[in-house]
Every structure is written in structure tokens, then in C-alpha cells.
Design a protein around this motif. Structure first.
Motif, PDB file in Angstrom:
ATOM      1  N   UNK A 137      12.057   1.316   3.518  1.00  0.00           N
ATOM      2  CA  UNK A 137      11.748   2.019   2.275  1.00  0.00           C
ATOM      3  C   UNK A 137      12.912   2.949   1.917  1.00  0.00           C
ATOM      4  N   UNK A 138      13.102   3.139   0.618  1.00  0.00           N
ATOM      5  CA  UNK A 138      14.071   4.096   0.094  1.00  0.00           C
ATOM      6  C   UNK A 138      13.280   5.268  -0.471  1.00  0.00           C
ATOM      7  N   UNK A 139      13.478   6.444   0.108  1.00  0.00           N
ATOM      8  CA  UNK A 139      12.760   7.630  -0.356  1.00  0.00           C
ATOM      9  C   UNK A 139      13.467   8.253  -1.556  1.00  0.00           C
ATOM     10  N   UNK A 140      12.699   8.849  -2.411  1.00  0.00           N
ATOM     11  CA  UNK A 140      13.278   9.547  -3.551  1.00  0.00           C
ATOM     12  C   UNK A 140      14.024  10.789  -3.069  1.00  0.00           C
ATOM     13  N   UNK A 141      14.991  11.219  -3.855  1.00  0.00           N
ATOM     14  CA  UNK A 141      15.764  12.410  -3.494  1.00  0.00           C
ATOM     15  C   UNK A 141      14.833  13.619  -3.377  1.00  0.00           C
ATOM     16  N   UNK A 142      15.067  14.410  -2.336  1.00  0.00           N
ATOM     17  CA  UNK A 142      14.278  15.603  -2.119  1.00  0.00           C
ATOM     18  C   UNK A 142      12.995  15.383  -1.351  1.00  0.00           C
ATOM     19  N   UNK A 143      12.679  14.136  -0.998  1.00  0.00           N
ATOM     20  CA  UNK A 143      11.448  13.856  -0.253  1.00  0.00           C
ATOM     21  C   UNK A 143      11.562  14.357   1.183  1.00  0.00           C
ATOM     22  N   UNK A 144      10.513  14.966   1.673  1.00  0.00           N
ATOM     23  CA  UNK A 144      10.457  15.406   3.065  1.00  0.00           C
ATOM     24  C   UNK A 144       9.870  14.266   3.908  1.00  0.00           C
ATOM     25  N   UNK A 145      10.668  13.611   4.749  1.00  0.00           N
ATOM     26  CA  UNK A 145      10.171  12.471   5.536  1.00  0.00           C
ATOM     27  C   UNK A 145       9.006  12.847   6.447  1.00  0.00           C
ATOM     28  N   UNK A 146       9.038  14.047   7.021  1.00  0.00           N
ATOM     29  CA  UNK A 146       7.958  14.459   7.915  1.00  0.00           C
ATOM     30  C   UNK A 146       6.640  14.624   7.163  1.00  0.00           C
ATOM     31  N   UNK A 160       0.821  -1.208   0.000  1.00  0.00           N
ATOM     32  CA  UNK A 160       0.000   0.000   0.000  1.00  0.00           C
ATOM     33  C   UNK A 160       0.860   1.265   0.000  1.00  0.00           C
ATOM     34  N   UNK A 161       1.965   1.237   0.695  1.00  0.00           N
ATOM     35  CA  UNK A 161       2.862   2.392   0.710  1.00  0.00           C
ATOM     36  C   UNK A 161       3.374   2.698  -0.693  1.00  0.00           C
ATOM     37  N   UNK A 162       3.819   1.659  -1.377  1.00  0.00           N
ATOM     38  CA  UNK A 162       4.354   1.859  -2.722  1.00  0.00           C
ATOM     39  C   UNK A 162       3.246   2.241  -3.713  1.00  0.00           C
ATOM     40  N   UNK A 163       2.053   1.783  -3.463  1.00  0.00           N
ATOM     41  CA  UNK A 163       0.941   2.072  -4.356  1.00  0.00           C
ATOM     42  C   UNK A 163       0.437   3.505  -4.190  1.00  0.00           C
ATOM     43  N   UNK A 164       0.407   3.979  -2.936  1.00  0.00           N
ATOM     44  CA  UNK A 164      -0.225   5.275  -2.642  1.00  0.00           C
ATOM     45  C   UNK A 164       0.734   6.459  -2.630  1.00  0.00           C
ATOM     46  N   UNK A 165       2.017   6.203  -2.376  1.00  0.00           N
ATOM     47  CA  UNK A 165       2.931   7.315  -2.147  1.00  0.00           C
ATOM     48  C   UNK A 165       4.105   7.261  -3.129  1.00  0.00           C
ATOM     49  N   UNK A 183       6.478   9.130  -3.383  1.00  0.00           N
ATOM     50  CA  UNK A 183       7.750   9.574  -2.768  1.00  0.00           C
ATOM     51  C   UNK A 183       8.670   8.388  -2.450  1.00  0.00           C
ATOM     52  N   UNK A 184       8.085   7.190  -2.432  1.00  0.00           N
ATOM     53  CA  UNK A 184       8.868   5.988  -2.110  1.00  0.00           C
ATOM     54  C   UNK A 184       9.422   5.390  -3.398  1.00  0.00           C
ATOM     55  N   UNK A 185      10.753   5.332  -3.470  1.00  0.00           N
ATOM     56  CA  UNK A 185      11.419   4.799  -4.656  1.00  0.00           C
ATOM     57  C   UNK A 185      11.382   3.281  -4.682  1.00  0.00           C
ATOM     58  N   UNK A 186      11.591   2.658  -3.525  1.00  0.00           N
ATOM     59  CA  UNK A 186      11.589   1.192  -3.433  1.00  0.00           C
ATOM     60  C   UNK A 186      11.362   0.805  -1.980  1.00  0.00           C
ATOM     61  N   UNK A 187      10.985  -0.454  -1.759  1.00  0.00           N
ATOM     62  CA  UNK A 187      10.777  -0.941  -0.402  1.00  0.00           C
ATOM     63  C   UNK A 187      11.009  -2.437  -0.330  1.00  0.00           C
ATOM     64  N   UNK A 188      11.238  -2.927   0.878  1.00  0.00           N
ATOM     65  CA  UNK A 188      11.441  -4.361   1.066  1.00  0.00           C
ATOM     66  C   UNK A 188      11.093  -4.765   2.488  1.00  0.00           C
TER      67      UNK A 188
END
Length: 792
Positions: free
Chosen positions: A218-227, A79-84, A86-91
Motif C-alpha cells: 500500500x502507498x500511504x497518503x502524505x502525513x499518515x501515521x503508520x502506527x 477492504x483496506x482501500x474501502x475502509x481507510x 489514509x491509503x492512497x493506492x494498493x496492489x
């Protein structure tokens, strides 16, 4: 000119070879310990930072009732990868079970993680063979460590080779891992795709929107604001979590915090190592300054003559810097060998596979730079202090070899150094004794069960035929019932030495708003009787169908208090997301199911069914002297049951002692450093009394000429240093007591620092100071007064 500097430096070092050897020895051993402590701290502070994208790697935390957990529900990643976006990859990184790997005639089982195909896209674990981007693309791909590849295939490249998992599944080797750095929070030997887990009914049942058991990264894309991304996570909870879990909250936490959040005491260990390194560094630096002062004083005339003939301050300073530098260089050289060939192997042996240390220029250059910087600073101070002291003396008097500058000012500096040195040494001694006292307390205090005369067999042997093992196991259990040396026995999934961290929320069947987080586990009949865990009320499980059919449970005293009950037998509980109603049939007294560093939490046992072979077979012996006969009998029976692992056994008391090995190893390391600090402090006093005796040579001669005895002279010289040690004790003992109490407060169950420890430390410090000064004081007192008076 440089050649002359070296000649003079080597001549002076050889002339004062006793001081030089003491200096080099003290600095070598001390710097080696500092190297290890700083290297350990550097490894710990840089955990997981070797990954190329470490600054963009995060993991999902789940907060339940103000407690954060480093895991979450399994299906959240999709769901994280589907909805957001900002997430480049996850495992996921699951450690569900350890499959057996078969190739040719070899079978082995090693630490295994189950991950998604993007695992190597997120984490930079290097491969010796294979391509990270494609290594896990196939559903039947397996990545193994270099160690496993060597064991199975020898020295060849194993890519494309087929191995068999658990006798049925064929997997192709698609990658071979390089050795994983010791400061990686993820340590494993085998990597497999997560889809394999869905063939396991128990995993498939638990992989829902309720059970919190899965680490998700998760690996966030460059420039993503984690908050900003974290602020969107409540949407996931609201729309997907089961109703019972919608009060939970999700957090994004940096991957570099993972190791510290998993081990809350880890930072204390790091800062403790840094503090001890600083203490030790101060002690060896003071010692070097003291001994340099002692060896520099006879060069009073040399420095004065150089000044008379026009030598500038820089010339004299360079000479002293060079001499201090030679000592430091030799010390570093010896310390490197001592650290690499003795301290590091000893440290790794104490750590028993945890955070193994090694030194490499490629990865440990920060430690090397720090050590070199410290060495330069110490060299500068150790060379500057005696040079300036000698240059400040009156040249007209110094040419005659007389010290006529303000002696009180010089003595105050020296006295301050020796006081500081002993303050640090005493604080280390008190801390070491306090930690030893706490370890002994944890090993000897009542645990709530009887650990003596208990023999435990590890019967989780991966039987090749489970039905055969089940029937053969019943025969073994029947024979134990007839054995005259068996007081009682039980089978169980665990032992009181260590419970799995398996929690759930329980609440009274009629009050769903009163939930308690409880550690829960299954067990069979006779578990509490064999370990002699007493009951407050109710009874234990019986080997019948009623306890299973009625879903009977046993809780501990902490669980009863958490629910606010005065009596619990007959009370009914439910788990969140489970309609089953459990009935309490007994309440045990609290017992320590983990070491005494942790507090006793609410605990629940449910009935596992009719007694059969499980993970452990525990036997309470009537006569421990006859244990060998029983062991041989049991081993003979299990040899006839085909399995992948051989039967092993241990005594519960020995296994309990193992749980304290990590803190025991810390104590051993601190003890070694403390002993070193004491020896260096003694060397410092030895150097200072040499200096004082030299300064007071004429005074000693006059006193002896006027009739003073050797005893009088020794008492005069020794008394001054004993006063300094007394001052150091007055400063250090209150501080040490306060710090010792703070250290003990980190343990849930702790002893108190005994007052007589402080008296013992005080007496010990005075004795070692007296021994240190006696030799030089006696030597000065025995000098011919005629020679002493000639110093004028």
C-alpha cells in the motif's frame, strides 16, 4: 613551488621504485576489493530506495503464533482501500504461474508478476515505452521487459502489438520496462493484471479470508501515521477473517524492510562485507604507512637540510602528502580497472544472477564519495606519519644522517602497526578456515536420505496435450518397471533437495486447541523408497484408491514430536478451515529437505493419487555406469510427446551441491580477500625490516667486525619480527576462535572449529613472516661492514 614538489616527488618515487611498486600494487588490489565490498553493502543497504515514494510504501505482515509472514489473505486489499482513506493506492504482487507468451514463431516463458492497475502508481519502475499511469488500465494489457521485447519484436517499438498467452488469450503490449535495478526486491520480466488469475479455479478457491499467500503493498497518503493506521487493522481481522484465523494479527511494515524480513540472514551478509572491507582497509593503510616509513628514512638528511635553511613544517608535509597522493591516485586508477574488468564480472558469476553489481556515476555516487574520502584520509595519514617522524629527530644529528631520537618510541609505533596488521590477517585466515570447514560439514553430513546413484528428470514440460502426455507417460513408467538397471523410481511434485514453502496449521481432530504449523506437500507411491527415506513406524503410500479415499498422510519425526506423541500411526489430523480428516499411516525419520543452514521443521505428505507424470521423474540406478543408455531411452520416449520445453535431467548429488553455491561463493570471495591480506602483511614486514636494517646499519657493521656470522645477524633481525608475530598470534587466536564459534552458531546444524586449525594458522603465520623478513635480513647481513661503519 608546486612544480618543484612534483619533481622531488617523482624523483623519490623512482629512486624507491621497489617500495613504490609494492605500494601501488598492494593499494590497487586492496582498494579494488574495498570498492566491491562497499559497493555491495551500499546496494544492499539501499534496497528498494530508488522508488520515488519509498518512504510511504508499506506492506501487510500477518502474525500467526508469534511468527510474522510477509504475506496475507488476498481479499484484504479491497477492504483496506474501502475502509481507510489514509491509503492512497494498493496492489497485490502475485507470482502464481508463468504463462507462455507467443508471437509469430516465438514462444517464451519468463518470470511474471500479476498486479493491480495502480502498480506503477506505487512503484517507480521506469518504462522505456508506454505511460506508467495507463499501462495497466486495460484488462488485456501486458507490460514486458526490454529483453523480452528484443526477443519477440527486435529493435522496433512494440506498443500496441498483440501477443498470445497460453495459446488462447490475446493481450496488447502497453509498456516496455527499463532494466530493473539489481537492488530491487521485486525482479520480473512480465507484468499482467491480477484479474487474469480468477480464471484459474485453484487460485479462485484459495483467494479467501483464510489462506495466507498474497503479498499486499500500500502507498500511504502524505502525513499518515503508520502506527495509527496499524492500530485499526484488528477491526479487519475481527470482521472478515474466518473464525479459525481471528487470533492472527496484522502489521504494517516498511517496504525497505521487505528484503530483510524475507531473508533474515541478509543483514549478516551486509555487515560481514563491511567488516571485511574495514579489516582490509586497515591492513592496506598500515602497509602504506610502513612502506612510506621505510622509503622516507634515507631522506633524513634532505628533511634536516630543508629545516636548517628555513623550510616550515607545512612545506615538508606538503611534499610527503603529494608523494602519498600520487601513489594513492595511481592505485585508485588501477583499482578501478581491476574492479570493473575482473572483480565485478567474477563477483557476478559467483552470485549466479543474484544481486548483480555494476558501477554508474548516477546511482553509485555514495560508494564513489566514500572511496574518495577514505583515499584522502589514508593519503593524509600515510604522508603525515613519516614526515612528523623525521621532523622530530635532532636536526644536528639528522644533518649527518644519524637517527638519535628515542629509538624505542619509534620502534614501539612500528611494532604496534605490524602486530595490528597480523592480528587482522590471522582473524581473516581463521574465519576463512572455519567457513570452509562448515561448508564441508554440510556437504558430507548424513541427510536422512541417499543422494547417490539417483537420476532425476524434470518432466514439467508444459505438454501441449495433457491427455496425450498422460497416456504416453504411463507407457514410459511401464517400461521403467521392466528396465534391469532401475532399482526403483517415482514421480513427484518435488525432490528432497528443495521443498516449497507451503505451510498450514494442523491440529488433532479431537483437540482443535493444539495446532502445529506444518510444511505440507503431495507425493505419489514409491517416493520414500526411491529416495531411501527410512520409516520410524507405519508404511509408505500404496498405488491404490484406499490411501486417497481415506485421506491418508505421512508425517516426519519432527511433526510427531511437535504434537507430543510417542506413536502417531492411526492418529487423525485436520487443517484449519478444512473439514477433511486425515489419518497418519506412517512416520519417517527426519531428513533435510533444505540445506543444513536451516533446521528440520514438521513435515507432512498427503497422497497425490495413482502414479503419473508430474514435475519430476526420479530413478535410482543399479549401475550408474549404464546411466547414459537409460537417459537416451527416456529422452527418445519424451521426444514423441509434444511439449514447449525439452526434457532435462540432473543427478541428485549435483543438484544438492548447487544449494551450497551461494555460501561457496561467499567463501571464495573471503578466501581471495584473505590471500590478499596475507600478501599485503608480508609486504608490510618487508618494508619494516628495511627500516630496521637501515636504523641498525652501524650496529650490524660493528657486530660483523667483531665476528658475528651472517646467520647471527639474520637471526637477530628476524627474531624481533617473529616475536611481533607471536604477540599478534597471542592476541588474535583467542579472538578469532570466539568469532569463529559465533559465525558457526548462525547455522542450525554446524561443526565445531577445530583446535588444530589455530595451531596450523600460528605455524603458517610464522612461516610467512620468516619468509618475508629473510630476504631483507640476509641482504643487510651480507653488506660490507666497512661501508656500514662509514654511516657515522
Amino acid at each position: 613551488m608546486i612544480q618543484n614538489y612534483f619533481k622531488i616527488a617523482l624523483r623519490n618515487l623512482w629512486k624507491n621504485r621497489l617500495f613504490s611498486l609494492i605500494n601501488i600494487f598492494g593499494m590497487s588490489v586492496g582498494m579494488a576489493c574495498v570498492v566491491i565490498l562497499i559497493l555491495f553493502a551500499q546496494k544492499c543497504l539501499t534496497f528498494d530506495e530508488f522508488h520515488a515514494h519509498s518512504d510511504r510504501i508499506y506492506y501487510i505482515q500477518t502474525e500467526i503464533n508469534d511468527q510474522k509472514h510477509e504475506k496475507t489473505v488476498y481479499p484484504i486489499l479491497e477492504q483496506l482501500q474501502k475502509n481507510y482513506p489514509e491509503i492512497e493506492a494498493g496492489t497485490h504482487i502475485q507470482t502464481w504461474y508463468l504463462p507462455w507468451i507467443h508471437y509469430g514463431t516465438k514462444d517464451l516463458q519468463e518470470s511474471t508478476v500479476f498486479v493491480d492497475s495502480t502498480f506503477f502508481q506505487i512503484f517507480s519502475f521506469p518504462l522505456k515505452y508506454g505511460t506508467p499511469t495507463t499501462a495497466l488500465k486495460g484488462h488485456h494489457s501486458i507490460v514486458i521487459s526490454e529483453k523480452i521485447a528484443q526477443n519477440l519484436f527486435g529493435n522496433i517499438n512494440p506498443l500496441g502489438k498483440t501477443v498470445t498467452l497460453d495459446d488462447t488469450l490475446q493481450f496488447k503490449v502497453s509498456g516496455v520496462l527499463e532494466p530493473i535495478p539489481s537492488n530491487s526486491s521485486q525482479q520480473f520480466e512480465v507484468v499482467l493484471p491480477t484479474h487474469l488469475l480468477f480464471s484459474l479455479p485453484d487460485f479462485k478457491k484459495r483467494a479467501n479470508w483464510f489462506n495466507i499467500f498474497s503479498p499486499v503493498f500500500v502507498l500511504l497518503k502524505k502525513g499518515t501515521d503508520p502506527k495509527a493506521l496499524e492500530a485499526k487493522l484488528p477491526h479487519i481481522v475481527k470482521n472478515h477473517f474466518v473464525p479459525e484465523s481471528r487470533d492472527n494479527s496484522l502489521h504494517l511494515s516498511k517496504f525497505k524492510h521487505f528484503i530483510h524480513n524475507q531473508n533474515p540472514t541478509f543483514k549478516g551478509l551486509i555487515y560481514g562485507a563491511i567488516a571485511i572491507a574495514v579489516f582490509l582497509l586497515l591492513i592496506i593503510s598500515i602497509n602504506l604507512i610502513n612502506l612510506n616509513m621505510a622509503s622516507a628514512l634515507p631522506r633524513l638528511k634532505e628533511v634536516a637540510v630543508k629545516q636548517v635553511i628555513g623550510a616550515t613544517r607545512s612545506v615538508i608535509l606538503k611534499q610527503f602528502w603529494l608523494e602519498a597522493g600520487i601513489v594513492m591516485l595511481l592505485s585508485l586508477w588501477f583499482s578501478g580497472f581491476f574492479a570493473k574488468y575482473y572483480l565485478i564480472p567474477s563477483f557476478n558469476q559467483l552470485r549466479e544472477g543474484h544481486m548483480q553489481l555494476d558501477i554508474s556515476l548516477e546511482h553509485d555516487y555514495p560508494t564513489i564519495v566514500i572511496i574518495l574520502s577514505i583515499s584522502l584520509l589514508v593519503t593524509f595519514v600515510a604522508g603525515t606519519y613519516p614526515a612528523y617522524y623525521l621532523m622530530q629527530l635532532k636536526t644536528t644529528e639528522a644533518v649527518k644522517g644519524k637517527i638519535s631520537s628515542n629509538p624505542q618510541r619509534g620502534r614501539f609505533r612500528q611494532n604496534s602497526l605490524i602486530v595490528l596488521q597480523f592480528v587482522l590477517a590471522v582473524m581473516l585466515i581463521v574465519g576463512t578456515l572455519g567457513l570452509r570447514q562448515q561448508i564441508n560439514f554440510m556437504k558430507t553430513t548424513a541427510l536422512g536420505y541417499d543422494k547417490n546413484n539417483v537420476l532425476v528428470f524434470n518432466t514439467n514440460l508444459d505438454y501441449r496435450n495433457s491427455s496425450t502426455a498422460l497416456s504416453a507417460g504411463r507407457v514410459v513408467l511401464d517400461e521403467l518397471r521392466q528396465n534391469p538397471n532401475v532399482e526403483s523410481f517415482c514421480t513427484s511434485t518435488l525432490t528432497p533437495v528443495k521443498y516449497w514453502y507451503n505451510f498450514n496449521e494442523y491440529y488433532p481432530a479431537k483437540n482443535p486447541n493444539q495446532s502445529v504449523r506444518i510444511l505440507h506437500a503431495s507425493t505419489f507411491e514409491n517416493y520414500f523408497e526411491t529416495y531411501q527415506i527410512p520409516f520410524i513406524e507405519g508404511r509408505s503410500f500404496l498405488d491404490n484408491s484406499a490411501d486417497s479415499a481415506n485421506h491418508n498422510i505421512i508425517i516426519n519425526e519432527a511433526a510427531m514430536r511437535a504434537f507430543g506423541w510417542k506413536t502417531a500411526v492411526g492418529k487423525q489430523l485436520r487443517q484449519q478451515n478444512d473439514p477433511t480428516i486425515y489419518t497418519v499411516i506412517g512416520v519417517t525419520k527426519n531428513f533435510h529437505y533444505q540445506n543444513l543452514k536451516e533446521s528440520i521443521e514438521p513435515l507432512l505428505h498427503w497422497y497425490a493419487g495413482k502414479q503419473k507424470l508430474s514435475n519430476f521423474l526420479t530413478i535410482r540406478l543399479k549401475d550408474p555406469a549404464k546411466a547414459s543408455t537409460l537417459i537416451k531411452t527416456v529422452e527418445a520416449r519424451f521426444k514423441n510427446i509434444p511439449s514447449r520445453r525439452p526434457l532435462s535431467h540432473f543427478y541428485l548429488s549435483d543438484e544438492l551441491a548447487k544449494t551450497y553455491r551461494p555460501i561457496d561463493s561467499i567463501w571464495q570471495m573471503i578466501s581471495f580477500v584473505t590471500l590478499l591480506a596475507i600478501l599485503i602483511a608480508c609486504a608490510g614486514i618487508f618494508g619494516l625490516i628495511s627500516l630496521v636494517a637501515k636504523q641498525r646499519t652501524k650496529e650490524i657493521g660493528i657486530r660483523k667486525a667483531l665476528g658475528a656470522s651472517v646467520t647471527n645477524i639474520v637471526a637477530m633481525l628476524s627474531g624481533q619480527f617473529l616475536q611481533l608475530v607471536g604477540i599478534a598470534l597471542g592476541i588474535s587466536l583467542p579472538i578469532s576462535y570466539w568469532l569463529g564459534q559465533k559465525l558457526l552458531e548462525t547455522f542450525a546444524y554446524r561443526t565445531q572449529l577445530q583446535w588444530w586449525y589455530l595451531i596450523f594458522v600460528a605455524i603458517f603465520a610464522l612461516i610467512i613472516a620468516l619468509v618475508s623478513v629473510s630476504f631483507q635480513a640476509l641482504r643487510a647481513a651480507l653488506n660490507n661492514p666497512v661501508e656500514s661503519l662509514k654511516t657515522d
